[in-house]
Design a protein around this motif. Sequence first.
Motif, mmCIF file in Angstrom:
data_model
loop_
_atom_site.group_PDB
_atom_site.id
_atom_site.type_symbol
_atom_site.label_atom_id
_atom_site.label_comp_id
_atom_site.label_asym_id
_atom_site.label_seq_id
_atom_site.Cartn_x
_atom_site.Cartn_y
_atom_site.Cartn_z
ATOM 1 N N VAL A 100 0.861 -1.178 0.000
ATOM 2 C CA VAL A 100 0.000 0.000 0.000
ATOM 3 C C VAL A 100 0.899 1.230 0.000
ATOM 4 N N GLU A 101 0.348 2.325 -0.495
ATOM 5 C CA GLU A 101 1.137 3.550 -0.625
ATOM 6 C C GLU A 101 0.478 4.696 0.111
ATOM 7 N N GLY A 102 1.305 5.469 0.772
ATOM 8 C CA GLY A 102 0.860 6.718 1.374
ATOM 9 C C GLY A 102 1.598 7.846 0.680
ATOM 10 N N SER A 103 0.941 8.986 0.570
ATOM 11 C CA SER A 103 1.610 10.112 -0.079
ATOM 12 C C SER A 103 1.283 11.405 0.652
ATOM 13 N N ALA A 104 2.109 12.397 0.401
ATOM 14 C CA ALA A 104 1.914 13.714 1.011
ATOM 15 C C ALA A 104 2.441 14.767 0.052
ATOM 16 N N GLY A 105 2.015 15.990 0.285
ATOM 17 C CA GLY A 105 2.486 17.092 -0.552
ATOM 18 C C GLY A 105 2.038 16.958 -1.992
ATOM 19 N N GLY A 106 0.808 16.496 -2.184
ATOM 20 C CA GLY A 106 0.304 16.340 -3.543
ATOM 21 C C GLY A 106 1.049 15.277 -4.325
ATOM 22 N N GLY A 107 1.576 14.290 -3.627
ATOM 23 C CA GLY A 107 2.291 13.198 -4.291
ATOM 24 C C GLY A 107 3.790 13.431 -4.409
ATOM 25 N N MET A 108 4.276 14.533 -3.832
ATOM 26 C CA MET A 108 5.720 14.796 -3.915
ATOM 27 C C MET A 108 6.525 13.808 -3.080
ATOM 28 N N VAL A 109 5.897 13.260 -2.044
ATOM 29 C CA VAL A 109 6.553 12.248 -1.215
ATOM 30 C C VAL A 109 5.633 11.035 -1.165
ATOM 31 N N LYS A 110 6.191 9.870 -1.497
ATOM 32 C CA LYS A 110 5.420 8.629 -1.475
ATOM 33 C C LYS A 110 6.184 7.591 -0.666
ATOM 34 N N VAL A 111 5.435 6.853 0.153
ATOM 35 C CA VAL A 111 6.016 5.783 0.957
ATOM 36 C C VAL A 111 5.191 4.527 0.699
ATOM 37 N N VAL A 112 5.881 3.433 0.404
ATOM 38 C CA VAL A 112 5.218 2.158 0.145
ATOM 39 C C VAL A 112 5.581 1.197 1.270
ATOM 40 N N VAL A 113 4.551 0.555 1.842
ATOM 41 C CA VAL A 113 4.768 -0.436 2.896
ATOM 42 C C VAL A 113 4.021 -1.716 2.541
ATOM 43 N N THR A 114 4.484 -2.812 3.125
ATOM 44 C CA THR A 114 3.794 -4.085 2.940
ATOM 45 C C THR A 114 2.682 -4.202 3.971
ATOM 46 N N GLY A 115 1.880 -5.235 3.817
ATOM 47 C CA GLY A 115 0.834 -5.513 4.792
ATOM 48 C C GLY A 115 1.391 -5.856 6.161
ATOM 49 N N HIS A 116 2.686 -6.153 6.221
ATOM 50 C CA HIS A 116 3.359 -6.410 7.501
ATOM 51 C C HIS A 116 4.025 -5.157 8.045
ATOM 52 N N LYS A 117 3.705 -4.009 7.439
ATOM 53 C CA LYS A 117 4.213 -2.699 7.862
ATOM 54 C C LYS A 117 5.724 -2.554 7.699
ATOM 55 N N GLU A 118 6.255 -3.158 6.666
ATOM 56 C CA GLU A 118 7.670 -2.988 6.341
ATOM 57 C C GLU A 118 7.762 -1.945 5.232
#
Length: 105
Positions: free
Chosen positions: A33-51
């Motif tokens: 799953v992906e989280g983003s901020a700043g209108g997509g300028m920063v994206k973080v992808v984590v697994t279902g195990h929160k890695e």
Amino acid sequence: MRGGGNMQQMMKQMQKMQKKMAEEQEKLKDEKVEGSAGGGMVKVVVTGHKEVVDVVIDEEAVDPDDVEMLQDLVLAATNEAMNKADELTSERLGKHTKGLNIPGM
């Protein structure tokens, strides 16, 4: 002795549910799953195990005079991704615990 059969049946159902939940948890490690901020300028992808498996920062988000803003964006994107991982886990495991009152599920 009449209740003994019901208890055995219940135990079999619990074992079956545990097996299915373990299988779902194993699948979660490959889900992302992906989280983003700043209108997509920063994206973080984590697994279902929160890695955390990926962090992407658009060069426009990098301002040497405002490092705090970038830190806030990374933090916000990470928190969003972690929340989405929690939702995914609840969704996947919740279907196996439907009707049961299990804390944390």
